[in-house]
Design a protein around this motif. Structure first.
Motif, PDB file in Angstrom:
ATOM      1  N   GLU A  45       0.825  -1.210   0.000  1.00 56.86           N
ATOM      2  CA  GLU A  45       0.000   0.000   0.000  1.00 56.86           C
ATOM      3  C   GLU A  45       0.860   1.260   0.000  1.00 56.86           C
ATOM      4  O   GLU A  45       0.542   2.236  -0.692  1.00 56.86           O
ATOM      5  CB  GLU A  45      -0.947  -0.020   1.201  1.00 56.86           C
ATOM      6  N   ARG A  69      -3.212  -1.306  -4.373  1.00 58.60           N
ATOM      7  CA  ARG A  69      -4.449  -1.574  -3.627  1.00 58.60           C
ATOM      8  C   ARG A  69      -4.575  -3.082  -3.469  1.00 58.60           C
ATOM      9  O   ARG A  69      -4.509  -3.827  -4.448  1.00 58.60           O
ATOM     10  CB  ARG A  69      -5.663  -1.025  -4.383  1.00 58.60           C
ATOM     11  N   ASP A  96      -6.169  -6.545  -3.256  1.00 60.61           N
ATOM     12  CA  ASP A  96      -7.395  -7.204  -3.700  1.00 60.61           C
ATOM     13  C   ASP A  96      -7.768  -8.320  -2.710  1.00 60.61           C
ATOM     14  O   ASP A  96      -8.863  -8.345  -2.158  1.00 60.61           O
ATOM     15  CB  ASP A  96      -7.198  -7.762  -5.106  1.00 60.61           C
ATOM     16  N   ALA A 130      -2.914  -7.880  -5.810  1.00 55.92           N
ATOM     17  CA  ALA A 130      -2.971  -6.430  -5.633  1.00 55.92           C
ATOM     18  C   ALA A 130      -3.022  -5.749  -6.994  1.00 55.92           C
ATOM     19  O   ALA A 130      -2.636  -6.332  -8.014  1.00 55.92           O
ATOM     20  CB  ALA A 130      -1.774  -5.933  -4.838  1.00 55.92           C
ATOM     21  N   LYS A 142      -2.214  -2.025  -9.163  1.00 48.97           N
ATOM     22  CA  LYS A 142      -1.526  -0.744  -9.161  1.00 48.97           C
ATOM     23  C   LYS A 142      -2.526   0.396  -9.261  1.00 48.97           C
ATOM     24  O   LYS A 142      -3.326   0.442 -10.184  1.00 48.97           O
ATOM     25  CB  LYS A 142      -0.539  -0.681 -10.332  1.00 48.97           C
ATOM     26  N   ASN A 143      -2.467   1.302  -8.308  1.00 48.78           N
ATOM     27  CA  ASN A 143      -3.369   2.452  -8.314  1.00 48.78           C
ATOM     28  C   ASN A 143      -3.040   3.393  -9.490  1.00 48.78           C
ATOM     29  O   ASN A 143      -1.900   3.454  -9.940  1.00 48.78           O
ATOM     30  CB  ASN A 143      -3.229   3.242  -7.007  1.00 48.78           C
TER      31      ASN A 143
END
Length: 248
Positions: free
Chosen positions: A167, A172, A174, A245, A247-248
């Motif tokens: 983070e 983000r 999952d 996860a 990627k933002n």
């Protein structure tokens, strides 16, 4: 130094257990995917069968040479998880049984983030907190009895620890799965010795060969009754951390 032949012949569980990790990734036709820590390439080749364009990278030249020989239709490169710099971004990064080798975990996470497209996904599994605790504790005891300090070889984080690192880097989460996975070793009488010869080489850097041999023999003898189950087989006390996860 990695032994690709020993890896394929005696420790195939590494990539066989990785099959279910592909279900988490769900590779799609036309995607570009990076397999980070591809080893001898079995899972990389499976990913490519989905119709994705896959590149496998590994820090071991011997592993990459084996992968290239057996799967010439797939692209493989020698690269380190903390420094790799490839000329494109990927829809997904897949990594099985690799990230616990990377002590500089923030550098590896940063490299993965850089190499993903926005919205790209990371799916990885590696050793989690408590992984092979019986084996590492026995090695430490045997080394200390002979006057050696036992180095920290692996990075086995808790789910919360690794999620926090991801983070902070811009991912983000999952989902995360943290679970025991007792892993059967090849031979009930020599399985721990063979495992240490394959995966424990970093314990024994700068230790004379005769001491190395006696340490491994002592660990095998001590742990055989501890890690033998009712079926007569030896099981290493694996604990795995699986993460997905974005990627933002």
């Amino acid at each position: 130094m990695w032994n690709a032949v020993l890896y394929k012949e005696k420790h195939s569980f590494v990539f066989e257990y990785g099959n279910s990790l592909i279900d988490w990734l769900k590779p799609q036709t036309g995607e570009v995917i990076l397999d980070l820590g591809c080893g001898t390439g079995e899972l990389t080749a499976q990913l490519a069968e989905s119709g994705a364009q896959v590149t496998g990278v590994d820090a071991s030249a011997e592993m990459v040479a084996s992968a290239t020989e057996h799967y010439p239709q797939v692209s493989f490169e020698v690269a380190d998880a903390t420094t790799f710099a490839l000329p494109q971004q990927y829809d997904a990064i897949f990594s099985n049984a690799t990230l616990h080798w990377v002590r500089e975990k923030e550098k590896a996470i940063e490299r993965m983030h850089v190499h993903l497209k926005p919205g790209g996904r990371l799916v990885a599994e590696f050793g989690g907190k408590g992984n092979v605790q019986h084996i590492t504790s026995a090695v430490k005891r045997a080394m200390q009895q002979r006057g050696y300090d036992c180095p920290d070889v692996w990075y086995f984080p808790s789910p919360a620890e690794y999620a926090t690192l991801l983070e902070k880097a811009g991912f983000r989460i999952d989902r995360i799965h943290f679970f025991d996975r007792p892993t059967k070793l090849e031979d009930p009488t020599t399985g721990i010795s063979t495992w240490l010869n394959m995966f424990g080489h970093l314990f024994f850097i700068n230790i004379p060969e005769n001491d190395r041999t006696s340490i491994i023999e002592q660990v095998q003898q001590e742990l055989t009754p501890v890690l033998t189950k009712e079926d007569g087989n030896l099981y290493a006390d694996y604990v795995r951390l699986r993460v997905s996860a974005v990627k933002n």
